[in-house]
Design a protein around this motif. Structure first.
Motif, PDB file in Angstrom:
ATOM      1  N   PHE A   1       0.810  -1.219   0.000  1.00  0.00           N
ATOM      2  CA  PHE A   1       0.000   0.000   0.000  1.00  0.00           C
ATOM      3  C   PHE A   1       0.842   1.267   0.000  1.00  0.00           C
ATOM      4  CE2 PHE A   1      -3.558  -2.757   0.701  1.00  0.00           C
ATOM      5  CZ  PHE A   1      -4.630  -2.057   0.166  1.00  0.00           C
ATOM      6  N   ARG A   2       2.021   1.210   0.576  1.00  0.00           N
ATOM      7  CA  ARG A   2       2.915   2.359   0.495  1.00  0.00           C
ATOM      8  C   ARG A   2       3.213   2.683  -0.964  1.00  0.00           C
ATOM      9  NH1 ARG A   2       6.875   0.216   2.785  1.00  0.00           N
ATOM     10  NH2 ARG A   2       6.251   0.735   4.915  1.00  0.00           N
ATOM     11  N   THR A   3       3.474   1.646  -1.746  1.00  0.00           N
ATOM     12  CA  THR A   3       3.805   1.845  -3.158  1.00  0.00           C
ATOM     13  C   THR A   3       2.577   2.227  -3.976  1.00  0.00           C
ATOM     14  OG1 THR A   3       5.456   0.120  -2.834  1.00  0.00           O
ATOM     15  CG2 THR A   3       5.092   0.868  -5.078  1.00  0.00           C
ATOM     16  N   LEU A   4       1.434   1.640  -3.658  1.00  0.00           N
ATOM     17  CA  LEU A   4       0.203   2.047  -4.343  1.00  0.00           C
ATOM     18  C   LEU A   4      -0.075   3.521  -4.096  1.00  0.00           C
ATOM     19  CD1 LEU A   4      -2.137  -1.017  -3.601  1.00  0.00           C
ATOM     20  CD2 LEU A   4      -1.066  -0.424  -5.793  1.00  0.00           C
ATOM     21  N   GLY A   5       0.227   3.978  -2.875  1.00  0.00           N
ATOM     22  CA  GLY A   5       0.070   5.391  -2.571  1.00  0.00           C
ATOM     23  C   GLY A   5       1.036   6.253  -3.369  1.00  0.00           C
ATOM     24  N   GLU A   6       2.250   5.767  -3.543  1.00  0.00           N
ATOM     25  CA  GLU A   6       3.269   6.522  -4.288  1.00  0.00           C
ATOM     26  C   GLU A   6       2.882   6.697  -5.747  1.00  0.00           C
ATOM     27  OE1 GLU A   6       6.894   4.405  -3.688  1.00  0.00           O
ATOM     28  OE2 GLU A   6       7.093   5.016  -1.581  1.00  0.00           O
TER      29      GLU A   6
ATOM     30  N   ARG B   1      -9.585  -1.036   4.071  1.00  0.00           N
ATOM     31  CA  ARG B   1      -9.932   0.386   4.191  1.00  0.00           C
ATOM     32  C   ARG B   1      -8.959   1.108   5.118  1.00  0.00           C
ATOM     33  NH1 ARG B   1     -12.911   1.377  -0.243  1.00  0.00           N
ATOM     34  NH2 ARG B   1     -15.086   0.687  -0.146  1.00  0.00           N
ATOM     35  N   SER B   2      -8.529   0.439   6.176  1.00  0.00           N
ATOM     36  CA  SER B   2      -7.564   1.064   7.103  1.00  0.00           C
ATOM     37  C   SER B   2      -6.233   1.302   6.399  1.00  0.00           C
ATOM     38  CB  SER B   2      -7.372   0.195   8.342  1.00  0.00           C
ATOM     39  OG  SER B   2      -6.646  -0.991   8.056  1.00  0.00           O
ATOM     40  N   MET B   3      -5.831   0.384   5.525  1.00  0.00           N
ATOM     41  CA  MET B   3      -4.588   0.564   4.771  1.00  0.00           C
ATOM     42  C   MET B   3      -4.745   1.684   3.747  1.00  0.00           C
ATOM     43  SD  MET B   3      -2.578  -1.563   6.193  1.00  0.00           S
ATOM     44  CE  MET B   3      -1.167  -1.493   5.098  1.00  0.00           C
ATOM     45  N   GLN B   4      -5.915   1.798   3.141  1.00  0.00           N
ATOM     46  CA  GLN B   4      -6.169   2.898   2.209  1.00  0.00           C
ATOM     47  C   GLN B   4      -6.021   4.241   2.911  1.00  0.00           C
ATOM     48  OE1 GLN B   4     -10.013   0.948   0.426  1.00  0.00           O
ATOM     49  NE2 GLN B   4      -9.400   2.600  -0.944  1.00  0.00           N
ATOM     50  N   GLU B   5      -6.605   4.348   4.081  1.00  0.00           N
ATOM     51  CA  GLU B   5      -6.529   5.591   4.832  1.00  0.00           C
ATOM     52  C   GLU B   5      -5.097   5.886   5.252  1.00  0.00           C
ATOM     53  OE1 GLU B   5      -9.241   5.421   8.070  1.00  0.00           O
ATOM     54  OE2 GLU B   5     -11.025   5.173   6.799  1.00  0.00           O
ATOM     55  N   LYS B   6      -4.383   4.852   5.676  1.00  0.00           N
ATOM     56  CA  LYS B   6      -3.006   5.022   6.138  1.00  0.00           C
ATOM     57  C   LYS B   6      -2.117   5.572   5.035  1.00  0.00           C
ATOM     58  CE  LYS B   6       0.696   2.375   8.394  1.00  0.00           C
ATOM     59  NZ  LYS B   6       1.078   1.054   8.951  1.00  0.00           N
ATOM     60  N   TYR B   7      -2.349   5.134   3.810  1.00  0.00           N
ATOM     61  CA  TYR B   7      -1.503   5.549   2.699  1.00  0.00           C
ATOM     62  C   TYR B   7      -2.239   6.449   1.698  1.00  0.00           C
ATOM     63  CZ  TYR B   7       1.827   2.307   4.655  1.00  0.00           C
ATOM     64  OH  TYR B   7       2.709   1.678   5.505  1.00  0.00           O
ATOM     65  N   ARG B   8      -3.311   7.067   2.177  1.00  0.00           N
ATOM     66  CA  ARG B   8      -4.014   8.120   1.438  1.00  0.00           C
ATOM     67  C   ARG B   8      -4.486   7.653   0.059  1.00  0.00           C
ATOM     68  NH1 ARG B   8      -0.060  13.279   2.969  1.00  0.00           N
ATOM     69  NH2 ARG B   8      -0.269  13.067   5.234  1.00  0.00           N
ATOM     70  N   LEU B   9      -5.158   6.503   0.077  1.00  0.00           N
ATOM     71  CA  LEU B   9      -5.731   5.970  -1.161  1.00  0.00           C
ATOM     72  C   LEU B   9      -7.258   5.944  -1.088  1.00  0.00           C
ATOM     73  CD1 LEU B   9      -3.303   3.030  -1.979  1.00  0.00           C
ATOM     74  CD2 LEU B   9      -3.867   4.913  -3.506  1.00  0.00           C
ATOM     75  N   VAL B  10      -7.831   6.854  -0.334  1.00  0.00           N
ATOM     76  CA  VAL B  10      -9.300   6.898  -0.205  1.00  0.00           C
ATOM     77  C   VAL B  10      -9.868   7.814  -1.282  1.00  0.00           C
ATOM     78  CG1 VAL B  10      -9.311   6.352   2.207  1.00  0.00           C
ATOM     79  CG2 VAL B  10      -9.071   8.733   1.516  1.00  0.00           C
TER      80      VAL B  10
END
Length: 282
Positions: free
Chosen positions: A225-230, A273-282
């Motif tokens: 998820f870090r990379t998806l956010g990037e 959903r918690s991972m999305q929020e953590k890495y700003r993918l909402v």
């Protein structure tokens, strides 16, 4: 990022008897449902399209090539059967308003190979998929290649291999469909696979290493998820697990992976959903 669920989390075959799963996916807060095209003879395009419209839910579709339909076969008639089947899947996908079509569509799933694929086999896969992609392009439909582990295919196991085949196909509407279950076996790092796919990444299957509830196993979700956010991934991501053995593809479900489909979705959704929020993918 849009979060959905694969219908096989509830059923082992799609038909009009399972249309209510579209409603259930919507009620459980999913953004879309992924529908299998393994049995086109029981797939009612009009009924599915109408139910999706009535419920107000998006969908994606997927499949695998079974025995007798292999783009890497030395038999020209078998390769043509595979092309014809994939074109039919594209037509069905377009007919129900699917956003994309993907899966193990480059070679027979669980092919009994005794050697590494030759350049000729790579080229046959590219040539067949180019024909399919051109047809899909006329219908405005993207298609994506899903790398799976070495026990399920000898051709595309990694993101790098998927990108190679995409380059050989040479069509803009072809992308990558990653799956964390298979990535956990074949990739060195989740982040490297995602970065390599980058803008070509169209779809992700979010699976634990045992195909159970996401967040309960060994998958490095933070790295993913870090990379998806990037890369600011805004595509489709489906929870995928199998509740039972099917007679239309190999799922190898020899034990209960979650209490039931609803539990898989409810707990899996909360974690993702918690991972999305953590890495700003909402």
């Amino acid at each position: 990022m849009k979060l959905g669920i694969h219908a096989y989390a509830w059923c082992s075959q799609w038909s009009n008897d399972t249309l209510n799963l579209i409603n259930r996916a919507k009620d459980l807060g999913m953004d879309f449902i992924e529908l299998p095209l393994m049995s086109l003879d029981t797939f009612d395009v009009k009924a599915v399209r109408q139910r999706l419209l009535d419920v107000g839910l998006e969908c994606c579709t997927s499949t695998v090539l079974l025995e007798g339909m292999d783009l890497t076969s030395g038999d020209a008639e078998e390769r043509q059967r595979a092309v014809s089947y994939l074109k039919q899947c594209v037509e069905v996908s377009s007919g129900i308003g699917a956003k994309q079509f993907s899966g193990v569509i480059y070679s027979q799933h669980v092919k009994l190979a005794i050697k590494r694929p030759s350049e000729k086999e790579w080229q046959m896969a590219a040539d067949g998929l180019r024909e399919v992609a051109k047809y899909a392009q006329t219908l405005g439909l993207p298609i994506a290649l899903e790398p799976v582990n070495r026990y399920e295919t000898y051709l595309i196991n990694t993101s790098e291999q998927a990108m190679r085949l995409i380059d050989m196909i040479g069509m803009d509407n072809v992308g990558v469909h990653l799956d964390t279950y298979h990535m956990n076996i074949e990739e060195k790092r989740f982040s490297d696979a995602v970065k390599l796919a980058d803008s070509k990444l169209m779809h992700i299957h979010l699976c634990e290493n045992d195909r159970g509830i996401p967040g309960t196993g060994l998958v490095d979700w933070d790295d993913l998820f870090r990379t998806l956010g990037e890369i600011n991934y805004q595509g489709y991501a489906a929870l995928e697990s199998f509740v039972d053995i099917t007679d239309n593809m190999s799922t190898w479900v020899w034990r209960q992976l979650a209490p039931n489909g609803d539990t898989l979705i409810t707990e899996g959704k909360a974690f993702i959903r918690s991972m999305q929020e953590k890495y700003r993918l909402v």
